[in-house]
Design a protein around this motif. Sequence first.
Motif, mmCIF file in Angstrom:
data_model
loop_
_atom_site.group_PDB
_atom_site.id
_atom_site.type_symbol
_atom_site.label_atom_id
_atom_site.label_comp_id
_atom_site.label_asym_id
_atom_site.label_seq_id
_atom_site.Cartn_x
_atom_site.Cartn_y
_atom_site.Cartn_z
ATOM 1 N N GLY A 22 -6.198 -1.796 1.191
ATOM 2 C CA GLY A 22 -6.948 -2.857 0.614
ATOM 3 C C GLY A 22 -8.585 -2.771 1.155
ATOM 4 O O GLY A 22 -9.078 -3.539 1.175
ATOM 5 N N GLY A 23 -8.967 -1.553 1.386
ATOM 6 C CA GLY A 23 -10.342 -1.448 1.763
ATOM 7 C C GLY A 23 -10.720 -1.654 3.123
ATOM 8 O O GLY A 23 -11.880 -1.549 3.832
ATOM 9 N N GLU A 24 -9.769 -2.116 4.040
ATOM 10 C CA GLU A 24 -9.933 -2.225 5.434
ATOM 11 C C GLU A 24 -9.203 -1.362 6.174
ATOM 12 O O GLU A 24 -7.864 -0.881 5.938
ATOM 13 C CB GLU A 24 -9.445 -3.588 5.898
ATOM 14 N N LYS A 25 -9.725 -0.878 7.501
ATOM 15 C CA LYS A 25 -8.882 -0.230 8.339
ATOM 16 C C LYS A 25 -7.470 -0.877 8.678
ATOM 17 O O LYS A 25 -7.627 -1.905 9.118
ATOM 18 C CB LYS A 25 -9.691 0.094 9.585
ATOM 19 N N MET A 26 -6.270 0.065 8.401
ATOM 20 C CA MET A 26 -5.126 -0.635 8.967
ATOM 21 C C MET A 26 -4.883 -0.704 10.502
ATOM 22 O O MET A 26 -5.089 0.074 11.206
ATOM 23 C CB MET A 26 -4.098 0.174 8.786
ATOM 24 N N LEU B 166 -6.388 -6.778 12.333
ATOM 25 C CA LEU B 166 -6.764 -7.345 10.984
ATOM 26 C C LEU B 166 -5.328 -7.830 10.310
ATOM 27 O O LEU B 166 -5.292 -8.509 9.578
ATOM 28 C CB LEU B 166 -7.416 -6.143 10.005
ATOM 29 N N GLY B 167 -4.151 -7.235 10.916
ATOM 30 C CA GLY B 167 -3.139 -7.852 10.298
ATOM 31 C C GLY B 167 -2.691 -7.191 8.970
ATOM 32 O O GLY B 167 -1.386 -7.461 8.390
ATOM 33 N N ASN B 168 -3.289 -6.010 8.582
ATOM 34 C CA ASN B 168 -3.187 -5.395 7.305
ATOM 35 C C ASN B 168 -1.962 -4.051 7.574
ATOM 36 O O ASN B 168 -2.487 -3.126 7.223
ATOM 37 C CB ASN B 168 -4.150 -4.913 6.511
ATOM 38 N N LEU B 169 -0.787 -4.470 8.081
ATOM 39 C CA LEU B 169 0.025 -3.354 8.530
ATOM 40 C C LEU B 169 1.187 -2.906 7.432
ATOM 41 O O LEU B 169 1.712 -4.001 7.047
ATOM 42 C CB LEU B 169 0.581 -3.612 9.912
ATOM 43 N N ILE B 170 1.783 -1.685 7.423
ATOM 44 C CA ILE B 170 2.820 -1.394 6.859
ATOM 45 C C ILE B 170 3.397 -0.815 7.777
ATOM 46 O O ILE B 170 3.030 0.299 8.269
ATOM 47 C CB ILE B 170 2.513 -0.718 5.603
ATOM 48 N N LEU B 171 4.492 -1.324 8.245
ATOM 49 C CA LEU B 171 5.510 -0.592 9.367
ATOM 50 C C LEU B 171 6.327 0.428 8.672
ATOM 51 O O LEU B 171 6.581 0.551 7.582
ATOM 52 C CB LEU B 171 6.299 -1.742 10.035
ATOM 53 N N ILE B 172 6.430 1.289 9.613
ATOM 54 C CA ILE B 172 7.192 2.686 9.250
ATOM 55 C C ILE B 172 8.594 2.228 8.653
ATOM 56 O O ILE B 172 9.027 2.589 7.623
ATOM 57 C CB ILE B 172 7.455 3.676 10.540
#
Length: 405
Positions: free
Chosen positions: A275-279, A283-289
């Motif tokens: 979403g345009g931000e570093k994961m 920042l909390g914009n994580l997709i966990l494995i």
Amino acid sequence: MLKLYNTLSQQKEEFKSLDPSGKVARIYVCGVTPYDTSHMGHALVAALFDVLHRYLEHTGYEVMHVQNLTDIDDDIIKKARKENQPYEELGRRWDALYRDGLRAINCLPFDNYVPASSVIDPIQKMIASLVEKDAAYKASDGNVYFRASSFADYGKLSHLDMAQMLEKARAGAEDSLADFPGNPAKESDLDFILWQAAQPDEPYWDSPWGNGRPGWHIECSAISTQSLGQQFEVHGGGADLIFPHHSSEIAQSETYSGKSPVVGYWMHVAMLYLGGEKMSKSLGNLILINDALKRNSADALRIYLLGHEHYRTPLHFTQEGVDQAEKHADLFRKALAQEAAFGEADVKPYVERFYAAMDDDLDIPAAVGVMLELAKAVIENEVDFRGQEHLRYMSNLLGLPLAQD
Ligand SMILES: [Zn+2]
């Protein structure tokens, strides 16, 4: 002939072992602080160096692959306090999750996986030597700092000027006042911490400089030196580690050993964005494995993370991209599952192009492109059974099990 891009020279260089035998390839990759880990950014870094490991073995090298675990630092202490549990327990939980994630995406085990807390003695020995050499000093705040001015070209890896280095040091030291450029206890703004004096209620080890714990940079110098020797071939990590972390490692390790270069090839993986931000955990914009694997196969994740963009190009994560990679994985599975092909076209051009791409600084997107063409040629019976054999071998090099359901 394998060429790797070296961050230090900013060139692609022919890979050669630094060992007199010419046969050893030693890889050190910076690991994680186990309190919020195992997201796609970690998967990307781990998968890239897993492919390098496999490819160097394929090329005939005896590979030693080492990673550290930062199981003691400011972040983990803070998080443990917030969650009201011992930091060791928090670390064990997240480390287990991280390693489960790496296994699930089919990464080979490390030859050595070293928690910082297990190497306090070697760390102290290194710090003592740096103090002895006048490259480090104990300051009025009780901390021991590396004297950046003692090392010619400190920061050369980063290709940044002084103002840029200071800016990065400032941004990185947000949570750690000791490393902050304006910290009055330091002789100079770029000096960085080696031994951090314990505050009340913090975990500590005793040392010649008082009770405390090691800094992050010295941990990696001590572990790489102990596990791989004073000079080794590849040091890897995310591109955000170039400065100050890896720049500081060079200064510490080379001052300690008197040998240069400590590392033959510095390899850095570009950042992953969502979403345009570093994961990132901050920042909390994580997709966990684990979550990603509920929707897609490990094959698709690896094909996407490594094959969508070259590893030095930032990757903007999209679910559509992973779903497209799943289709590619399906095509590979179909090609491998069908009856032996009987076509007459030569497989050699596919094979040559695949290895040329891999030799070119691990150009995995190009390599995957060749594999897709080869898979189609197998399915359409343009090539004979050797097409499948090569496709299977190439898949293994990229760590794709391609298991049939
Ligand atoms: Zn490191």
